[in-house]
Design a protein around this motif. Sequence first.
Motif, PDB file in Angstrom:
ATOM      1  N   ASP A  83      13.146  -6.808   1.916  1.00 13.14           N
ATOM      2  CA  ASP A  83      12.343  -7.763   1.147  1.00 13.14           C
ATOM      3  C   ASP A  83      13.104  -9.053   0.845  1.00 13.14           C
ATOM      4  OD1 ASP A  83      10.556  -5.695   1.083  1.00 13.14           O
ATOM      5  OD2 ASP A  83      10.322  -5.665  -1.095  1.00 13.14           O
ATOM      6  N   HIS A 134       5.159 -11.237   1.314  1.00 13.49           N
ATOM      7  CA  HIS A 134       5.757 -10.882   0.009  1.00 13.49           C
ATOM      8  C   HIS A 134       5.527 -12.019  -0.999  1.00 13.49           C
ATOM      9  CE1 HIS A 134       8.164  -8.264  -2.417  1.00 13.49           C
ATOM     10  NE2 HIS A 134       9.236  -9.006  -2.444  1.00 13.49           N
ATOM     11  N   HIS A 228      16.937  -4.982   0.529  1.00 16.94           N
ATOM     12  CA  HIS A 228      16.752  -6.426   0.349  1.00 16.94           C
ATOM     13  C   HIS A 228      17.707  -7.239   1.209  1.00 16.94           C
ATOM     14  CE1 HIS A 228      14.700  -4.787  -3.128  1.00 16.94           C
ATOM     15  NE2 HIS A 228      14.065  -5.935  -3.250  1.00 16.94           N
TER      16      HIS A 228
HETATM   17 ZN   LIG Z   1      10.906  -8.866  -3.726  1.00 12.68          ZN
END
Ligand SMILES: [Zn+2]
Length: 271
Positions: A83, A134, A228
Amino acid sequence: MLDLNVRLVSILGVLTVIVLLGLTLDYLGKLQRPFRLGLWVALLGIAAGGLFTFMAVRPVGHFYGPVFSELKTAQKVVALTFDDGPYPPYTDQILDILKEARVPATFFVVGLNAQKYPDLLRRIVAEGHQVGNHTYHHLDLLKADSVAISKEVDSTNATIMDITGKGTLLVRPPHGFRDALVMEMMAERKLSVVEWSVASRDWTNPGVETIVDRTLSKVKNGAIILLHDGDGVEQAASRAQTVEATRRIIRELKAEGYTFVTVSEILKPED
Ligand SMILES: [Zn+2]
């Protein structure tokens, strides 16, 4: 499942009024027999508020609408998801690791970051990985109105389309937070809401060992693993720990016999 498009914040507002009313009645000595009705209403209101909030922030559960957190399967497959990118140099480093290991992954990109680093987004797609939405500014959608939600989601999809020539049907709300309106708006856009079943809190940089251990201890067949490559829109934190952890997680899971798939593959019904 809650079908009304009521915002979480509205529900909490109404419950706050109910709680205050209940407490006031109890304080004034009203409705106390045969039991303290005001106090009980207040306690129930607090419990309901906690429940509605919990359902909005936990990554599993279909209370506000269907989400994909994992696949129930007997096959040893997992999906790696990254992400908040693209974010140099970490996205590149993760792509290098994935390429060497011949492992596909899914990147839930922040629109603004994709706009800043279009070549990185093109590399993600060129190397066979999947891209998801996102939001444009990594906005907490529980605090956004319908106009802002539309802008955040639609502009990110348009950015992905402009840069890569391909749209996406996957969205991951920032932090995984959603309520009934968020879910309804994603459904209108035919976007599948993807959450996760394995989180190591890698975004807090707890140490490579911790990220690896937390991930491996929670992985099972059909898991969607959250990691991430980026850091919101701030892009301040290092993601070096996640890069190294990714290398080790892939090595360990391969040794355990897992194969890696993109989120779309994991969402296909079991054969
Ligand atoms: Zn995020």
